[in-house]
Design a protein around this motif. Structure first.
Motif, PDB file in Angstrom:
ATOM      1  N   ALA A  39      -2.506   5.689  -6.322  1.00  0.00           N
ATOM      2  CA  ALA A  39      -3.623   5.222  -7.146  1.00  0.00           C
ATOM      3  C   ALA A  39      -4.440   4.219  -6.333  1.00  0.00           C
ATOM      4  CB  ALA A  39      -3.105   4.583  -8.429  1.00  0.00           C
ATOM      5  N   ASP A  40      -5.681   3.979  -6.753  1.00  0.00           N
ATOM      6  CA  ASP A  40      -6.550   3.124  -5.946  1.00  0.00           C
ATOM      7  C   ASP A  40      -5.940   1.752  -5.677  1.00  0.00           C
ATOM      8  OD1 ASP A  40      -8.481   4.989  -5.519  1.00  0.00           O
ATOM      9  OD2 ASP A  40      -9.931   4.174  -6.930  1.00  0.00           O
ATOM     10  N   GLY A  41      -5.395   1.096  -6.709  1.00  0.00           N
ATOM     11  CA  GLY A  41      -4.869  -0.235  -6.452  1.00  0.00           C
ATOM     12  C   GLY A  41      -3.810  -0.720  -7.406  1.00  0.00           C
ATOM     13  N   PHE A  42      -3.720  -0.089  -8.594  1.00  0.00           N
ATOM     14  CA  PHE A  42      -2.800  -0.566  -9.622  1.00  0.00           C
ATOM     15  C   PHE A  42      -2.146   0.629 -10.322  1.00  0.00           C
ATOM     16  CE2 PHE A  42      -5.978  -3.773  -8.893  1.00  0.00           C
ATOM     17  CZ  PHE A  42      -5.227  -4.946  -8.806  1.00  0.00           C
ATOM     18  N   PRO A  58       6.936   9.239  -0.946  1.00  0.00           N
ATOM     19  CA  PRO A  58       8.375   9.231  -1.227  1.00  0.00           C
ATOM     20  C   PRO A  58       8.782   8.081  -2.136  1.00  0.00           C
ATOM     21  CG  PRO A  58       7.940   8.480   1.012  1.00  0.00           C
ATOM     22  CD  PRO A  58       6.624   8.953   0.465  1.00  0.00           C
ATOM     23  N   ALA A  59       9.944   8.235  -2.750  1.00  0.00           N
ATOM     24  CA  ALA A  59      10.396   7.259  -3.752  1.00  0.00           C
ATOM     25  C   ALA A  59      10.599   5.871  -3.174  1.00  0.00           C
ATOM     26  CB  ALA A  59      11.691   7.749  -4.400  1.00  0.00           C
ATOM     27  N   ASP A  60      10.896   5.782  -1.869  1.00  0.00           N
ATOM     28  CA  ASP A  60      11.143   4.478  -1.276  1.00  0.00           C
ATOM     29  C   ASP A  60       9.916   3.889  -0.589  1.00  0.00           C
ATOM     30  OD1 ASP A  60      10.991   6.229   0.820  1.00  0.00           O
ATOM     31  OD2 ASP A  60      12.851   5.594   1.790  1.00  0.00           O
ATOM     32  N   ALA A  61       8.760   4.469  -0.816  1.00  0.00           N
ATOM     33  CA  ALA A  61       7.540   3.968  -0.185  1.00  0.00           C
ATOM     34  C   ALA A  61       7.233   2.557  -0.682  1.00  0.00           C
ATOM     35  CB  ALA A  61       6.369   4.890  -0.492  1.00  0.00           C
ATOM     36  N   SER A  62       6.595   1.780   0.174  1.00  0.00           N
ATOM     37  CA  SER A  62       6.268   0.398  -0.172  1.00  0.00           C
ATOM     38  C   SER A  62       4.776   0.163   0.000  1.00  0.00           C
ATOM     39  CB  SER A  62       7.061  -0.575   0.712  1.00  0.00           C
ATOM     40  OG  SER A  62       6.712  -1.908   0.422  1.00  0.00           O
ATOM     41  N   ARG A  63       4.078   0.120  -1.119  1.00  0.00           N
ATOM     42  CA  ARG A  63       2.660  -0.238  -1.118  1.00  0.00           C
ATOM     43  C   ARG A  63       2.458  -1.288  -2.209  1.00  0.00           C
ATOM     44  NH1 ARG A  63      -2.301   2.941  -3.517  1.00  0.00           N
ATOM     45  NH2 ARG A  63      -3.987   1.618  -2.735  1.00  0.00           N
ATOM     46  N   PRO A  64       2.573  -2.555  -1.871  1.00  0.00           N
ATOM     47  CA  PRO A  64       2.530  -3.604  -2.891  1.00  0.00           C
ATOM     48  C   PRO A  64       1.160  -3.729  -3.544  1.00  0.00           C
ATOM     49  CG  PRO A  64       3.489  -4.402  -0.831  1.00  0.00           C
ATOM     50  CD  PRO A  64       2.842  -3.086  -0.536  1.00  0.00           C
ATOM     51  N   VAL A  65       1.173  -4.041  -4.826  1.00  0.00           N
ATOM     52  CA  VAL A  65      -0.047  -4.411  -5.534  1.00  0.00           C
ATOM     53  C   VAL A  65      -0.520  -5.763  -4.994  1.00  0.00           C
ATOM     54  CG1 VAL A  65      -0.890  -5.195  -7.786  1.00  0.00           C
ATOM     55  CG2 VAL A  65       0.459  -3.104  -7.621  1.00  0.00           C
ATOM     56  N   ASP A  66      -1.831  -5.940  -4.921  1.00  0.00           N
ATOM     57  CA  ASP A  66      -2.386  -7.211  -4.442  1.00  0.00           C
ATOM     58  C   ASP A  66      -1.824  -8.361  -5.275  1.00  0.00           C
ATOM     59  OD1 ASP A  66      -3.925  -9.400  -3.716  1.00  0.00           O
ATOM     60  OD2 ASP A  66      -5.804  -8.274  -3.659  1.00  0.00           O
ATOM     61  N   PRO A  67      -1.028  -9.260  -4.654  1.00  0.00           N
ATOM     62  CA  PRO A  67      -0.377 -10.331  -5.429  1.00  0.00           C
ATOM     63  C   PRO A  67      -1.363 -11.307  -6.060  1.00  0.00           C
ATOM     64  CG  PRO A  67      -0.102 -10.699  -3.073  1.00  0.00           C
ATOM     65  CD  PRO A  67      -0.678  -9.326  -3.222  1.00  0.00           C
ATOM     66  N   ALA A  68      -2.603 -11.328  -5.575  1.00  0.00           N
ATOM     67  CA  ALA A  68      -3.589 -12.244  -6.138  1.00  0.00           C
ATOM     68  C   ALA A  68      -3.875 -11.942  -7.604  1.00  0.00           C
ATOM     69  CB  ALA A  68      -4.884 -12.175  -5.332  1.00  0.00           C
ATOM     70  N   TYR A  69      -3.585 -10.699  -8.040  1.00  0.00           N
ATOM     71  CA  TYR A  69      -3.879 -10.314  -9.423  1.00  0.00           C
ATOM     72  C   TYR A  69      -2.652 -10.302 -10.321  1.00  0.00           C
ATOM     73  CZ  TYR A  69      -8.401  -8.911  -7.578  1.00  0.00           C
ATOM     74  OH  TYR A  69      -9.633  -8.909  -6.982  1.00  0.00           O
TER      75      TYR A  69
END
Length: 265
Positions: A146-149, A122-133
């Motif tokens: 997507a796998d990560g980015f 859904p449009a409001d989903a929250s899956r943050p990109v790893d902040p280390a990158y």
């Protein structure tokens, strides 16, 4: 340099299609990998375990998707809040997703095998990109299934160089990029940190580690381990094969084939 191709993959690990232009949203290319297959435990499924996914043709429609496999097809609407919510897990991150109707999932399981379920992010989903990158600690980025980015970039010259090493050349679809850049030397993207594509600025954040999918023919679903063996002979570092670069959008709203590309860093 210019942008020679744009690809979108509505369902993770199913067939993608080329675009003349694309807008970007909080997940990357709009409509890219917003759908995904999960098993009965909610874990994502991909061509790694079900190569036949490569043969599933997907067309975006005004209301959802049209799926085709071996001459058979089915249409489905994008599930909304009225649809059942289930947990879907991608590389250890669990997030709520809306599950497609039962007849669709039965059709998919019949053609692809196993107990597959199709879910929508859904449009409001929250899956943050790893902040280390991320280039800044203040920058927050999200990704769909997507796998990560949000984006994967590959230069045409890198594929051309790989093909000089193979007995039979392979097409770009083996590597499932979003953006293909023309006019570089091979593997120039390894050294990029910031890129302007048309009026949109991208941060290049991480080399893309490769799994078994490049060894799968996207037209036949047959495996050819020689592809990954060749990549491993010259693109492996610390036990991992790298080909292409992951990226995020920092400024701008989209791009079009033919846009000029400039390396900013």
């Amino acid at each position: 340099m210019d942008l020679s191709a744009i690809y979108r993959y509505p369902i993770k690990s199913a067939r993608g299609h080329s675009l003349d232009a694309a807008v970007v949203d909080r997940f990357g290319v709009s409509g890219d990998r917003r759908w995904m297959f999960i098993d009965s435990a909610g874990q994502f499924c991909s061509q790694r375990c079900t190569p036949q996914m490569a043969l599933l043709d997907v067309v975006s429609t005004d209301s959802g998707l049209r799926l085709s496999f071996a001459g058979d097809s089915i249409e489905l609407e994008t599930p909304g809040e009225q649809h059942r919510e289930v947990p879907a897990t991608v590389w250890g991150h669990s997030m709520p997703a809306h599950i497609a109707d039962a007849p669709v999932n039965a059709w998919l399981s019949e053609h692809l095998g196993g107990d597959l379920r199709l879910v929508f992010c859904p449009a409001d989903a929250s899956r943050p990109v790893d902040p280390a990158y991320l280039p800044s600690s203040k920058l927050e980025q999200h990704v769909g299934f997507a796998d990560g980015f949000p984006l994967l970039i590959i230069s045409q010259a890198s594929l051309d160089d790989l093909n000089t090493r193979l007995p039979v050349p392979v097409p770009m679809d083996r590597f499932r990029p979003n953006l293909v850049i023309r006019g570089t030397v091979p593997y120039a993207e390894d050294g990029w940190r910031k890129l302007r594509v048309g009026s949109t600025t991208l941060a290049i954040v991480k080399p893309c580690s490769r799994c078994a999918i490049p060894s799968i023919d996207q037209q036949t679903a047959e495996r050819d381990p020689a592809i990954n063996r060749m990549l491993a002979s010259y693109r492996r570092r610390d036990g991992v094969i790298y080909f292409g670069m992951n990226a995020i959008v920092t400024v701008g709203a989209g791009f079009a084939v033919g846009d000029s590309v400039e390396v900013l860093e």
